[in-house]
Write an enzyme that holds these catalytic residues in place. Sequence first.
Site, PDB file in Angstrom:
ATOM      1  N   TYR A   1      -6.010  15.977  20.949  1.00 25.90           N
ATOM      2  CA  TYR A   1      -4.686  16.093  20.401  1.00 25.90           C
ATOM      3  C   TYR A   1      -4.150  17.454  20.669  1.00 25.90           C
ATOM      4  O   TYR A   1      -2.979  17.545  20.869  1.00 25.90           O
ATOM      5  CB  TYR A   1      -5.185  15.948  18.986  1.00 25.90           C
ATOM      6  CG  TYR A   1      -3.880  15.859  17.907  1.00 25.90           C
ATOM      7  CD1 TYR A   1      -3.368  14.719  17.733  1.00 25.90           C
ATOM      8  CD2 TYR A   1      -3.189  16.962  17.344  1.00 25.90           C
ATOM      9  CE1 TYR A   1      -2.204  14.526  16.874  1.00 25.90           C
ATOM     10  CE2 TYR A   1      -2.237  16.981  16.476  1.00 25.90           C
ATOM     11  CZ  TYR A   1      -1.565  15.620  16.389  1.00 25.90           C
ATOM     12  OH  TYR A   1      -0.719  15.669  15.396  1.00 25.90           O
TER      13      TYR A   1
ATOM     14  N   SER B   1       3.790  18.940  17.457  1.00 31.03           N
ATOM     15  CA  SER B   1       2.776  19.445  16.165  1.00 31.03           C
ATOM     16  C   SER B   1       2.710  20.957  15.878  1.00 31.03           C
ATOM     17  O   SER B   1       2.909  21.345  17.064  1.00 31.03           O
ATOM     18  CB  SER B   1       1.390  18.539  16.201  1.00 31.03           C
ATOM     19  OG  SER B   1       0.537  18.992  15.522  1.00 31.03           O
TER      20      SER B   1
END
Length: 260
Positions: A155, A142
């Site tokens: 995350y 990401s």
Amino acid sequence: MAATRTAIVTGSTSGIGLAIAHALAAQGCNIVVNSFSDTSDDHAIADKIARDHSVKTIYVQADMSKPAECRALVTKAAEKFGTVDILVNNAGIQHVAPVEDFPIDKWDAIIAINLSSAFHTTAAALPLMKKARYGRIVNIASAHGLVASPFKSAYVSAKHGIMGLTKTVALEVATDGITCNAICPGYVLTPLVEAQIPDQMKAHNMDRETVIREVMLDKQPTKEFVTVEQIGATAAFLCSDAAAQINGTHISVDGGWTAE
Ligand code: NAD
């Protein structure tokens, strides 16, 4: 792609994983579709990919929060197709909360699914890839593998971690015909992102449109969501012969987010 390859895509019943499964099937790969559930819809997704692209597919239920199931996914794929050439570690979840309120079970689940699962599937797949002297591992990281945002401690930690795993694996297998790379998407409008909107509205005290414009796409200079097809095409490129010397790095598909 010359030979018929077999590709496992974890978390491929939805969003980015589903698009990657279609993109690799379009290149002639047999596909192992995966999620944690085992419904007729899950099997129908695998059947549709097979029909759409005239390839073989199988749906394998495996919960990526469980190490033994991660490893069994690879074993089942090899039992079905004889080999595992491509491994796309895509399964991921999100939870948004300040660090001091972050639920411990959510932290553990995010680290397990978004990071540790890739360690387990990779460890299980490498002996097969080394024997074949061919392998492509693509980790869906990401922009949050490169930079942070508030309220996403688990995350961001998991995604930074998978960047390290990507580089380490790449170095370990560099002479075995195997590459290991990451893709770092910005905001892609998938069910995962859709589910974040209410939490972001609460955390920032904003309405939906304002969160999308000022929080999500605020970071993305193009002011456009990335599409799942763009990520699918990037994964297919990393699995192509043209990408044989791309190893231990990442491709950002983030509309310029991490250029700032
Ligand atoms: P999604 O929610 O649409 O799909 C996630 C997939 O993972 C689903 O198929 C789901 O069933 C599966 N999954 C969830 N938990 C699982 C488990 N325990 N075991 C097996 N499968 C499981 O999400 P998405 O947006 O397509 O995200 C896919 C990946 O891309 C994730 O790793 C995510 O972090 C990453 N990513 C997404 C974005 C984005 O904006 N959507 C941006 C950057 C990175």
